[in-house]
Design an enzyme around this catalytic site. Structure first.
Site, mmCIF file in Angstrom:
data_model
loop_
_atom_site.group_PDB
_atom_site.id
_atom_site.type_symbol
_atom_site.label_atom_id
_atom_site.label_comp_id
_atom_site.label_asym_id
_atom_site.label_seq_id
_atom_site.Cartn_x
_atom_site.Cartn_y
_atom_site.Cartn_z
ATOM 1 N N HIS A 102 0.908 -1.342 -0.034
ATOM 2 C CA HIS A 102 0.094 -0.054 0.086
ATOM 3 C C HIS A 102 0.979 1.391 0.129
ATOM 4 O O HIS A 102 2.000 1.345 0.793
ATOM 5 C CB HIS A 102 -0.605 -0.034 1.284
ATOM 6 C CG HIS A 102 -2.045 0.850 1.081
ATOM 7 N ND1 HIS A 102 -1.798 2.381 1.259
ATOM 8 C CD2 HIS A 102 -3.454 0.640 0.725
ATOM 9 C CE1 HIS A 102 -3.295 2.765 1.116
ATOM 10 N NE2 HIS A 102 -3.941 1.879 0.802
ATOM 11 N N ASP A 147 -8.074 -5.058 -0.161
ATOM 12 C CA ASP A 147 -8.686 -5.826 -1.411
ATOM 13 C C ASP A 147 -8.168 -7.366 -1.190
ATOM 14 O O ASP A 147 -8.633 -8.062 -1.902
ATOM 15 C CB ASP A 147 -8.001 -5.269 -2.646
ATOM 16 C CG ASP A 147 -8.488 -3.980 -3.120
ATOM 17 O OD1 ASP A 147 -7.754 -3.135 -3.550
ATOM 18 O OD2 ASP A 147 -9.557 -3.786 -3.204
HETATM 19 C C1 SDX Z 1 -6.311 0.000 -3.067
HETATM 20 O O1 SDX Z 1 -4.278 4.637 -2.100
HETATM 21 C C2 SDX Z 1 -5.291 3.967 -1.535
HETATM 22 O O2 SDX Z 1 -5.680 4.274 -0.407
HETATM 23 C C3 SDX Z 1 -5.949 2.824 -2.222
HETATM 24 C C4 SDX Z 1 -6.793 2.215 -1.560
HETATM 25 C C5 SDX Z 1 -8.110 2.999 -1.189
HETATM 26 O O3 SDX Z 1 -9.128 2.426 -0.356
HETATM 27 O O4 SDX Z 1 -8.556 3.739 -2.039
HETATM 28 O O5 SDX Z 1 -6.452 1.529 -0.371
HETATM 29 C C6 SDX Z 1 -7.223 0.954 -2.378
HETATM 30 O O6 SDX Z 1 -5.869 0.427 -4.136
HETATM 31 C C7 SDX Z 1 -5.294 -0.670 -2.334
HETATM 32 C C8 SDX Z 1 -4.052 -1.339 -3.167
HETATM 33 C C9 SDX Z 1 -4.751 -2.411 -4.093
HETATM 34 N N1 SDX Z 1 -3.581 -2.929 -4.916
HETATM 35 C C10 SDX Z 1 -2.935 -4.142 -4.839
HETATM 36 O O7 SDX Z 1 -3.196 -4.746 -4.074
HETATM 37 C C11 SDX Z 1 -1.905 -4.291 -6.107
HETATM 38 C C12 SDX Z 1 -0.703 -4.822 -5.675
HETATM 39 N N2 SDX Z 1 -0.033 -3.855 -4.805
HETATM 40 C C13 SDX Z 1 0.974 -2.937 -5.568
HETATM 41 O O8 SDX Z 1 0.957 -2.960 -6.647
HETATM 42 C C14 SDX Z 1 1.524 -1.792 -4.693
HETATM 43 O O9 SDX Z 1 1.755 -2.154 -3.391
HETATM 44 C C15 SDX Z 1 0.801 -0.585 -4.600
HETATM 45 C C16 SDX Z 1 0.361 -0.132 -6.113
HETATM 46 C C17 SDX Z 1 -0.771 -0.732 -3.746
HETATM 47 C C18 SDX Z 1 1.373 0.468 -3.902
HETATM 48 O O10 SDX Z 1 2.531 0.746 -4.685
HETATM 49 P P1 SDX Z 1 3.626 2.031 -4.455
HETATM 50 O O11 SDX Z 1 3.463 2.739 -3.179
HETATM 51 O O12 SDX Z 1 3.982 2.618 -5.704
HETATM 52 O O13 SDX Z 1 4.985 0.906 -4.040
HETATM 53 P P2 SDX Z 1 5.929 0.702 -4.917
HETATM 54 O O14 SDX Z 1 5.453 0.018 -6.283
HETATM 55 O O15 SDX Z 1 7.256 1.423 -5.262
HETATM 56 O O16 SDX Z 1 6.499 -0.895 -4.264
HETATM 57 C C19 SDX Z 1 7.713 -0.570 -3.327
HETATM 58 C C20 SDX Z 1 8.610 -1.923 -3.684
HETATM 59 C C21 SDX Z 1 9.055 -2.254 -5.156
HETATM 60 O O17 SDX Z 1 10.066 -3.073 -4.820
HETATM 61 P P3 SDX Z 1 11.611 -2.406 -4.888
HETATM 62 O O18 SDX Z 1 11.596 -1.585 -6.207
HETATM 63 O O19 SDX Z 1 11.811 -1.586 -3.569
HETATM 64 O O20 SDX Z 1 12.419 -3.672 -5.070
HETATM 65 O O21 SDX Z 1 7.513 -2.912 -3.032
HETATM 66 C C22 SDX Z 1 7.274 -3.968 -4.139
HETATM 67 C C23 SDX Z 1 7.812 -3.207 -5.570
HETATM 68 O O22 SDX Z 1 8.119 -3.987 -6.595
HETATM 69 N N3 SDX Z 1 5.913 -4.272 -4.090
HETATM 70 C C24 SDX Z 1 5.609 -5.428 -4.509
HETATM 71 C C25 SDX Z 1 4.003 -5.525 -4.152
HETATM 72 N N4 SDX Z 1 3.688 -4.228 -3.712
HETATM 73 C C26 SDX Z 1 4.994 -3.285 -3.834
HETATM 74 N N5 SDX Z 1 6.067 -6.528 -4.873
HETATM 75 C C27 SDX Z 1 5.292 -7.763 -5.092
HETATM 76 N N6 SDX Z 1 3.978 -7.576 -4.704
HETATM 77 C C28 SDX Z 1 3.364 -6.688 -4.485
HETATM 78 N N7 SDX Z 1 2.077 -6.473 -4.143
#
Ligand code: SDX
Length: 428
Positions: free
Chosen positions: A306, A363
Site C-alpha cells: 500500500h 482488497d
Molecule cells: C487500493 O491509495 C489508497 O488508499 C488505495 C486504497 C483505497 O482505499 O483507495 O487503499 C485501495 O488501491 C489498495 C491497493 C490495491 N492494489 C494491490 O493490491 C496491487 C498490488 N500492490 C501494489 O502494486 C503496490 O503495493 C501498490 C500499487 C498498492 C503501492 O505501490 P507503491 O506505493 O507505488 O509502491 P512501489 O510500487 O514503489 O513498491 C515498493 C516496492 C517495490 O520493490 P523495490 O523496487 O523496492 O524492489 O515494493 C514492491 C515493489 O516492487 N511491491 C510489491 C508489491 N507491492 C509493492 N512486490 C510484490 N507484490 C506486491 N504486491
C-alpha cells in the site's frame, strides 16, 4: 516542528511557511515557489506531495489508523450503518434520527432511473466489463438529470448528491443482473438503504424477495470499510475532474475509471483470480511468492502492499474476521480462504515483504466475502465503487465548497529543443 522551511538555490536562500494539521502532520507550503525561485518540484506518483487540506479522513500508515471525520473505522464498522457513515463523510457529523430519516426520504424520492437508460445498458455486450458499464452509465445519467450538472450552491449540490446516492445502487444492480442474465430490478422504498440494494441485486425473478440479515449486515460493513480513504488515486481523479467545475456525475464517472485499474480497486478481482490460479496449481503458494519477488516477472502479489499503510491495513483485519465468521455462519468451506491465510502467513515471514513493509490491504480478503454472497468476480470492483461513492461525493463537495483552484500540475520538459520545420520531400 518549526513553522518555516528554507531552500537554498543558486546561492539564494528562500523561506516557506510550514503548515501543521490537527493530527500533527506538517507540509511545506510551496504556493509561492515558482514565483519566487523560478523552479518547480517534481514527484512522480505524488508520493511526497499533498494536493489539499481536508477534514474528511485521517490515515496514519505507520500505525495502521483510519478515521472518518475523527471516528475510528473499527467503531463505525461495528456500530454504524452505511447510510449513517455516508451522511457523516459528506456533511461532517453523525446524523441524529430526524436528519437520517430526512436524508433517506430525500434519497427515496430520487430512486427512479429513466427507462431510456435501459436501452443504453442493453447496448453493451454481456461480456463488457461491469466497471466500463458503470462508468458509462454514470456519465449517461447526466443526460437525464441536467440540473445536476452546473451546481454551485449548497442546495443544488445537495440535490445532486441525493440523486446519485439514489440512482447509483440501481445502476450497480442492473450492471450485475446483466452479467448474470437476470431481469433488471427496481428497488422498494419501504426497505432500508442497504437492504434495498440487496433486494435489487439478488431478488430471484420467480420468488418474493427474502430478507437475508447475514448478507445485508456483511454488505453494509464492507461498504462502510470502502467508504473513503483520503487522497487515493480515484478520489484524486474525482477532485481534479471536479476542479474544472465538471459536474458531480462526470467527476464520479472519471473516478470509477481510475478505480478500475488492477493497482487500485481492480485488485480485489485480481486477488480472487490469483487465489483461484494458486488453487488450480494445487495450492502452490511458494511458486507465486517467488514470482512476486522476481523483478523480471511483472507479477505482483495482488492485495499486498500500500502506498500509505506500512503496517496492517486496519480494514483488512476487520474484513478477514468478517470473512471467517460469514463463511462459518453460511456453513461454507472455501479452500480459497485457506489459501489466502497461508499466503498471508508466508508473506509476513518473508524478508522481501517484511523489508518493504508489504502487508495485506483492503482488497486481499474482500473478494472472499463477495464470493460467499454470490457476487460474480467481475463485479467485485463495482462493489468497491458502491462503497467509495460517499467518500468521492464528500471529497468533491469539500473541494467545491473550498473553491479550490483548477488542478493543473507543472512538468519538466525533456523533449527536443527548437528546430526548423522540414517539408516532407526533404525528409529522409
Ligand atoms: C487500493 O491509495 C489508497 O488508499 C488505495 C486504497 C483505497 O482505499 O483507495 O487503499 C485501495 O488501491 C489498495 C491497493 C490495491 N492494489 C494491490 O493490491 C496491487 C498490488 N500492490 C501494489 O502494486 C503496490 O503495493 C501498490 C500499487 C498498492 C503501492 O505501490 P507503491 O506505493 O507505488 O509502491 P512501489 O510500487 O514503489 O513498491 C515498493 C516496492 C517495490 O520493490 P523495490 O523496487 O523496492 O524492489 O515494493 C514492491 C515493489 O516492487 N511491491 C510489491 C508489491 N507491492 C509493492 N512486490 C510484490 N507484490 C506486491 N504486491
Amino acid at each position: 516542528m518549526s513553522n518555516k522551511a528554507y531552500l537554498e538555490i543558486g546561492g539564494e536562500r528562500y523561506e516557506f511557511p510550514v503548515i501543521t494539521g490537527t493530527e500533527n502532520e506538517s507540509a511545506v507550503d510551496i504556493k509561492t515557489l515558482r514565483a519566487s525561485t523560478k523552479i518547480v518540484t517534481i514527484d512522480p506518483g505524488y508520493k511526497n506531495t499533498g494536493s489539499c487540506e481536508s477534514a474528511i479522513t485521517f490515515l496514519n500508515g505507520e500505525k495502521g489508523i483510519l478515521r472518518y471525520r475523527g471516528y475510528a473505522i473499527e467503531e463505525l464498522a461495528k456500530h454504524a450503518d452505511f447510510l449513517e457513515v455516508a451522511y457523516l463523510l459528506i456533511f461532517g457529523e453523525l446524523p441524529n434520527g430526524e436528519q437520517l430519516e430526512k436524508f433517506l426520504s430525500d434519497i427515496r424520492k430520487e430512486s427512479h432511473v429513466d427507462e431510456e437508460m435501459k436501452k443504453i445498458i442493453d447496448a453493451f455486450p454481456r461480456t463488457a466489463h461491469p466497471m466500463g458499464v458503470l462508468s458509462s452509465m454514470t456519465s449517461a445519467l447526466i443526460a437525464f438529470n441536467p440540473s445536476s450538472v452546473n451546481v454551485s450552491s449548497e442546495e443544488a449540490m445537495y440535490h445532486a448528491i441525493v440523486r446519485i446516492l439514489a440512482k447509483f445502487p440501481v445502476l450497480v444492480a442492473w450492471t450485475m443482473r446483466k452479467v448474470m442474465g437476470l431481469p433488471r430490478e427496481y428497488g422498494d422504498n419501504s426497505l432500508g438503504y442497504v437492504e434495498n440494494i440487496h433486494k435489487m441485486m439478488f431478488r430471484h425473478p420467480h420468488e418474493e424477495y427474502r430478507k437475508d440479515d447475514l448478507a445485508i449486515e456483511a454488505l453494509d460493513q464492507l461498504l462502510i470499510l470502502h467508504a473513503d480513504h483520503e487522497q487515493n488515486c480515484s478520489t484524486s481523479t474525482v477532485r481534479i475532474v471536479g476542479s474544472s467545475h465538471a459536474g458531480l456525475f462526470a467527476s464520479l464517472s472519471a473516478g470509477i475509471s481510475a478505480l478500475w485499474g488492477p493497482l487500485h480497486g481492480g485488485a480485489n478481482q485480481a486477488v480472487l483470480e490469483m487465489l483461484e490460479a494458486i488453487n488450480e496449481d494445487g495450492g502452490d503458494t511458494a511458486k507465486y511468492m517467488a514470482k512476486a519477488k522476481d523483478k523480471s516477472d511483472p507479477f505482483r502479489l495482488m492485495g499486498f502492499g500500500h502506498r500509505v499503510y506500512k503496517n496492517f491495513d486496519p480494514r483488512a483485519k476487520i474484513i478477514k474476521k468478517a470473512a471467517d465468521s460469514l463463511l462459518d455462519d453460511l456453513g461454507i468451506e472455501d479452500p480459497i480462504l485457506d489459501i489466502a491465510k497461508g499466503l498471508e502467513k508466508e508473506a509476513l515471514e518473508d524478508p522481501y515483504f517484511v523489508d518493504r513493509k508489504l502487508y495485506p490491504n483492503v482488497d486481499f480478503y474482500s473478494g472472499i466475502i463477495y464470493r460467499a454472497l454470490g457476487i460474480p468476480v467481475e463485479m467485485f470492483t463495482v462493489m468497491f465503487a458502491l462503497g467509495r461513492l460517499p467518500g468521492w461525493i464528500a471529497q468533491w463537495r469539500e473541494m467545491r465548497l473550498r473553491n479550490e483552484p483548477i488542478g493543473r500540475p507543472r512538468q519538466i520538459y525533456i523533449g527536443a529543443n527548437e528546430r526548423p520545420f522540414v517539408p516532407i520531400k526533404k525528409r529522409k
